[in-house]
Structure formats: structure tokens, C-alpha cells
Write an enzyme that holds these catalytic residues in place. Structure first.
Site, short mmCIF file in Angstrom:
data_model
loop_
_atom_site.label_atom_id
_atom_site.label_comp_id
_atom_site.label_asym_id
_atom_site.label_seq_id
_atom_site.Cartn_x
_atom_site.Cartn_y
_atom_site.Cartn_z
N ARG A 69 44.09 -30.09 44.74
CA ARG A 69 43.78 -29.27 45.91
C ARG A 69 44.90 -29.44 46.95
NH1 ARG A 69 40.35 -31.34 48.60
NH2 ARG A 69 39.76 -33.11 47.31
N TYR A 197 45.21 -24.28 39.89
CA TYR A 197 44.50 -25.56 39.76
C TYR A 197 43.01 -25.40 40.12
CZ TYR A 197 42.38 -29.95 40.81
OH TYR A 197 41.47 -30.96 40.83
N LYS A 206 34.41 -25.77 45.33
CA LYS A 206 34.58 -26.26 46.69
C LYS A 206 34.58 -25.11 47.70
CE LYS A 206 34.29 -30.46 45.64
NZ LYS A 206 35.14 -31.23 44.87
N ASP A 277 28.72 -33.54 41.64
CA ASP A 277 29.71 -33.23 42.69
C ASP A 277 29.13 -32.54 43.92
OD1 ASP A 277 32.60 -33.47 43.27
OD2 ASP A 277 32.63 -31.29 43.26
N ARG A 370 41.98 -33.43 34.45
CA ARG A 370 40.53 -33.22 34.51
C ARG A 370 39.99 -32.65 33.21
NH1 ARG A 370 37.67 -33.93 39.71
NH2 ARG A 370 39.31 -34.77 41.05
#
Ligand code: GTP
Ligand code: SPV
Ligand code: MN
Length: 586
Positions: A69, A197, A206, A277, A370
Site C-alpha cells: 500500500r 498491488y 481497505k 482483517d 501475499r
């Protein structure tokens, strides 16, 4: 299928701006997805892994300049700068649309534009919310298919409503200098350009489920939090749920899928994962807090994940998963990363796609590499994972990486003290975002990068919510990362964190006493069960639980400095709690 006119208009406008060669609506059907995966294999965007060892799994490499990020390029674009607050980057919406609109202009020329209808939360649940993500990346389509519920069923649930989040993403040229992650909370809109990404481009995560949703939650009376949700089942078969907020790469996925130490397993303890998360939290009709996980998969940190630290995560990745920026083992066409096992492959490519052996001294997998794995793969996925109302919370836990100051666990005196504890969270930075790693910074409620409005108002929202919860969960703070003078972690962590969870749940049921300290209640050292732990004695636990007034006086200075930037907008309740803490320390 009748197409919602609002969605159609959004797609038409986006196409007029980005000028793609063609438009494909993602239906969610396996046949269409399989075709897209085949297209991505042809261009090298995806690499098919060993079908026997890792069925349905793919490797993906992001651009070398595009691996995390980008907080310095992430903006909240609301009319009034003060509404974004001192922590967020701000851009005027009109200026943002113009400036970044110019970057989107023609950015999909010669490419296909994919339209992904997706639902955060089970399709049709009254707590779920719908988004439309437009993207020119197949990686995004197939990843969104793992991370969210996508396709026609979502459009059906949306009907003719205009209540959806508009997300526009283009890889454009992956130019880091023109990379922008923009949020327009007042327009329910997200723009992301020049990145590939995950955290920047899987817009349900997010961008929507935290930044936009936190703004919606403030206005609608609920909460969107950077929290895992887990259930602890005791030997009587009762399950109690907790939600825990730790900053990025500070242990949420690991805690969410915890396997109890053998001793506890034998007694009948079990941990169920609801989410790793994000939690959307509401007050239920019964006066308790109820939480859902709006996601449908895990976007987890690969390095360090192994059959000992987190077998449930590793097992979740054994089929239908995507690995990003890990080592490609060419001998058997599988993947590897640091901390998977002690046998790095001999014949391999590193995360950049270059020839690599462990002997070269460089890491083969990127520290923020990831896996993207479907939640249904998780051996300990909760039976309540799809429950439309979610699960009731007994406790809320905050935590971060602190080498000294914070004890292993402590309990806040009451709700507002708990909000204070969350607001003063600090943690060492990690590779999950670009920038320096290992620097202590304030990260309130683990939401520093994710609150879509003024953080002072976010604190006020927490306090206001407290007034609406008849049966409040208790609030705790944990720290698995305290180190000794040689920099080694003192607490074994991972599965053994259940020992701390047990104390927390016992406190919630008034089954165990605690010691009062200036910061809150800490356990009596004997009450943290260390049976079966190698090298951990009651003295170790005592050390882990110490609250050093000198350290905390220093901490208070940092808190005052942090609070000062909010001026009068900081809720008086928090100022009061800070004064209380100062008084107790003296
Ligand atoms: P995001 O996906 O970025 O939000 O991260 P996360 O909070 O889910 O973190 P994750 O569980 O992936 O853990 C990140 C790192 O912390 C890994 O390298 C783990 O090995 C390490 N870690 C997790 N739990 C513990 C623990 O209890 N003790 C120690 N020492 N390390 C831990
Ligand atoms: C985090 O950084 O907190 C993550 C990964 O969970 S990302 O999706 O990149 O935000
Ligand atoms: Mn996260």
C-alpha cells in the site's frame, strides 16, 4: 438480466473516460473466470502452478515498484479539508477528479474493461453492501472472485438501487509517480490508478470496507474496523467471540486461525475463524455488539506462514489460491517463501522472476508477499461465517508491536477508557506499506491508514457508540512482541496466545481477579497459564506484565503530541482519560 440504469451510467461514463477496446461484465460463472485465467496465462500475468500439488493455484508477480500500500499517495477527497483531518492526505474533490481524471483518460486503450459487481458480506444480508469495481486487470477480477462475492447474483440483490460504491481502477502504466488511491466518501466513489498491488486495487478491501465504510458507519451508526473476528470454544462446547485490531502485519491472520496448544486441544478447546482483517460491527436488538466479516477470502502475509506458526492459513492456500511475489520453485512448479520450511528450493526464481538461491543472501520472497485464499478452504472456518447477523462480541482487543512499554495484556477500566487505550495505540511499522520498517508510530485502533474521515470524529464515534451498547464488551490491549535485552521475543506467541485469550474471556465472565495499575488491570502473573511452556516461568510472565512508570511517562509525552494535532475536535472524554493516566503515574 435487467441492468440497473445507475450501474449502466457509471460503466458508460467510465468507458468514455478510459476508452477501453471492449467491456466485459463479470457474471461470476466459472466458465467465464476460467477463460480469463487462460487469457492471463497467455500474457504471463498469471503462472499456473502444479495442478496435483496446488490445484487451481496461480503465481502472480506485481511490478517491482508496486509491492505494498502507498499511504503517501492515498487521499480522502471531501469538500472540507477539516473533515479529512490531520492524519489523512486530502485533495479537493473537484481538483482530484480533474487531475486524476487526466491520468485515467485513455488509460485502457487497447485493453478490456471488466465490470465486477461485488457484495461485501453475504449476498442479500441486510448488513451487506454492494460495490461495482471497474478494472483493466484480470488479476483484480480473479482476486476479487476470491476476496468477495461477485457476479450476477449481486446485481440481482442490488435491483434498481443507486446504493452502491463506484470503484474505478486502471493499471495505466504502473507509473509510481502517477499512482493515486483516491476516496470520495461524499460520492461513494473510489479511484485507483497506476498500481496492481492488492491493497491498492482490490477495492472491496481497505478502500471500501474500511475507508468508505468507516464514513458510512459514522453516519449510519455502526462501525467498520481493521479487526479479525474469532470464536473460542471451551470444553463445554460454548463459543465466545472476540474481535481484535492489530496494525498491518502484526498478527491478525495468525490469531484468527490459532490452533490451541496440545494441552488445550486435549481439554477440548477450539478456535473458529470468522474473519482475519475486517469487521463490520453493529448494536444488535439484544443490546450486544454483533460483528460480520464482509470479506470472502484471506489476503495474508506469506513469509513466516508455516505448518507450525499457522497451519490453517497454509492449508487454506492449498487450492484455488493466488500467490503474489513469492519464490517460484521450478523443480515441482510450486511456491516457497522465507519461514515456510528450512528447505529453500535449489532451482528457483525470486519474487522478481530472477534466478535465485538462498545462498545469495537476499530474500527470495518479498517481505509483503501475499496469498489470496478462499475462506471456505480454511479448516477452522466458523459455522457462523455466512451468518447474516454475524456473531456477538464478548471482548474487543487492541494490540501492536511494542518492544517495551505495553505489557502482554491489560484490561481497560470501562468503555471510554477502552476507547482511550485504542486511541493511543502505537506500533512498529511493517512491510505492508511502503516506507521505513520498524519505526514506532501512533496507529489508533490499527486504523491510521484506513479512517475515511477526521480521526478525532472517529474517536467521538467510538465514544458515542458506547452510549448505545447496553451490554458492552470489555476492552483489552495485548502485545505479543515484547523483547528482551537481546531483542528476542519473550512471549512464545502464536498458538500460545490462547493462554492470554483465556484470561481475557475469564475476565469477561468475572472468573478471575486482576491487579490495578496506572494503565488499567493486568493479570496476576499466576493467572496466565504456563503449563507445558518451555522456558517460560512465572517470573517471565511477571516481566511481561510489568508496567514501567518511567516508560509510560515518556509515552504520555508522545500521546500529548499526537493528540495536540486534533485541537478542539478531540473528544473531551479522551483528554480526561489522558489526565487521569498522568495523575495515576505521579
Ligand atoms: P495484514 O494482513 O497486513 O493486516 O497483517 P496481519 O495483522 O494479519 O498479520 P499476520 O497474522 O499476517 O502476521 C504478520 C507477521 O507477524 C508474521 O510474520 C507473523 O509471523 C508475525 N506474528 C504473528 N503472530 C505472532 C506472535 O504471536 N508472535 C510473534 N513473535 N510474531 C507473530
Ligand atoms: C494490510 O496492509 O493491512 C493488509 C494488506 O491487510 S492490504 O490489503 O494491502 O491492505
Ligand atoms: Mn490488514
Amino acid at each position: 438480466m435487467i441492468v440497473n440504469e445507475n450501474v449502466k451510467k457509471f460503466v458508460d461514463e467510465s468507458a468514455a473516460l478510459c476508452k477501453p477496446r471492449n467491456i466485459v461484465w463479470i457474471t461470476g460463472e466459472e466458465e467465464q473466470l476460467e477463460g480469463l485465467r487462460r487469457d492471463a496465462l497467455a500474457t504471463g500475468e498469471l503462472i499456473k502452478l502444479n495442478e496435483e500439488l496446488l490445484p487451481g493455484c496461480y503465481l502472480h508477480r506485481s511490478a517491482v515498484n508496486d509491492v505494498a500500500r502507498v499511504e503517501d499517495r492515498t487521499f480522502i477527497c471531501c469538500k472540507n479539508k477539516d473533515d479529512a483531518g490531520p492524519i489523512n492526505n486530502w485533495m479537493d474533490p473537484k481538483e482530484a477528479y480533474e487531475k486524476v481524471g487526466a491520468i485515467f483518460d485513455g488509460s485502457m486503450k487497447g485493453r478490456t474493461m471488466y465490470v465486477i459487481p461485488y457484495s461485501m458480506g453475504a449476498v442479500g444480508s441486510k448488513f451487506s453492501k454492494i460495490g461495482i469495481e471497474i478494472t483493466d486487470s484480470i488479476y483484480v477480477v480473479v482476486s476479487m472472485n476470491i476476496m468477495t462475492r461477485i457476479g450476477n447474483k449481486v446485481l440481482e440483490a442490488l435491483g434498481n438501487s443507486n446504493d452502491f460504491v463506484r470503484g474505478l481502477h486502471s493499471k495505466a502504466d504502473l507509473d509510481a509517480d502517477k499512482r493515486y488511491i483516491l476516496h470520495f466518501p461524499e460520492d461513494n466513489t473510489i479511484w485507483s490508478v497506476n498500481s496492481g498491488y492488492g491493497g491498492n486495487v482490490l477495492l472491496g478491501k481497505k478502500c471500501f470496507a474500511l475507508r468508505i465504510a468507516s464514513y458510512l458507519g459514522k453516519n449510519e451508526g455502526w462501525m467498520a474496523e481493521h479487526m479479525l473476528i474469532l470464536g473460542v470454544q471451551n470444553p463445554k462446547g460454548e463459543i465466545k467471540y472476540v474481535a481484535a485490531a492489530f496494525p498491518s502485519a502484526c498478527g491478525k491472520t495468525n490469531l484468527a486461525m490459532l490452533i490451541p496448544p496440545e494441552l488445550y486441544r486435549k481439554k477440548g478447546y477450539k478456535v473458529w475463524c470468522v474473519g482475519d482483517d475486517i469487521a463490520w460491527i453493529r448494536v444488535g436488538e439484544d443490546g450486544r455488539l454483533w460483528a460480520i466479516n464482509p470479506e470472502n477470502g484471506f489476503f495474508g502475509v506469506a513469509p513466516g506462514t508455516n505448518m507450525k506458526s499457522n497451519p490453517n492459513a497454509l492449508l487454506s492456500t492449498k487450492k484455488n489460491s493466488i500467490f503474489t511475489n513469492v519464490v517460484h520453485n521450478l523443480d515441482n512448479n510450486t511456491v516457497w517463501w522465507e519461514g515456510m520450511d528450512k528447505n529453500p528450493p535449489e532451482n528457483a526464481l525470486d519474487w522478481k522472476g530472477n534466478r535465485w538461491t538462498a545462498a545469495c543472501g537476499e530474500k527470495g520472497a518479498h517481505p509483503n508477499s501475499r496469498f489470496t485464499a478462499p475462506a471456505v478452504n480454511c479448516p477452522c472456518i466458523s459455522s457462523e461465517f455466512e451468518a447474516p447477523d454475524g456473531v456477538p462480541l464478548s471482548a474487543i482487543i487492541f494490540g501492536g508491536r511494542r518492544a517495551k512499554t505495553a505489557p502482554l495484556v491489560y484490561e481497560a477500566r470501562d468503555w471510554n477508557s477502552g476507547v482511550f487505550v485504542g486511541s493511543i495505540m502505537a506500533s512498529e511499522t511493517t512491510a505492508a506499506a511502503t516506507g521505513a520498517v520498524g519505526v514506532v508510530r501512533r496507529d489508533p485502533m490499527a486504523m491510521r491508514p484506513f479512517v475515511g474521515y477526521n480521526m478525532a470524529d472517529y474517536f467521538a464515534h467510538w465514544i458515542e457508540m458506547g452510549g448505545k451498547i447496553a451490554k458492552k464488551p470489555k476492552i483489552f490491549n495485548v502485545n505479543w512482541f515484547r523483547t528482551d535485552d537481546n531483542g528476542n521475543f519473550i512471549w512464545p506467541g502464536f498458538g500460545d496466545n490462547l493462554r492470554v485469550l483465556k484470561w481475557i474471556l475469564d475476565r469477561c465472565e468475572d472468573k478471575v481477579s486482576a491487579k490495578e495499575t496506572p494503565i488499567g488491570y493486568v493479570p496476576n502473573a499466576e493467572d496466565i497459564d504456563i503449563e507445558g511452556l518451555d522456558g517460560v516461568t512465572v517470573d517471565t510472565v511477571k516481566e511481561l506484565l510489568t508496567v514501567d512508570p518511567a516508560n509510560w511517562k515518556e509515552e504520555v509525552k508522545g500521546i500529548e503530541e499526537f493528540y495536540s494535532q486534533f485541537g478542539d475536535r478531540l473528544p473531551a472524554e479522551l483528554r480526561e482519560k489522558l489526565n487521569d493516566l498522568k495523575a495515576r503515574l505521579n
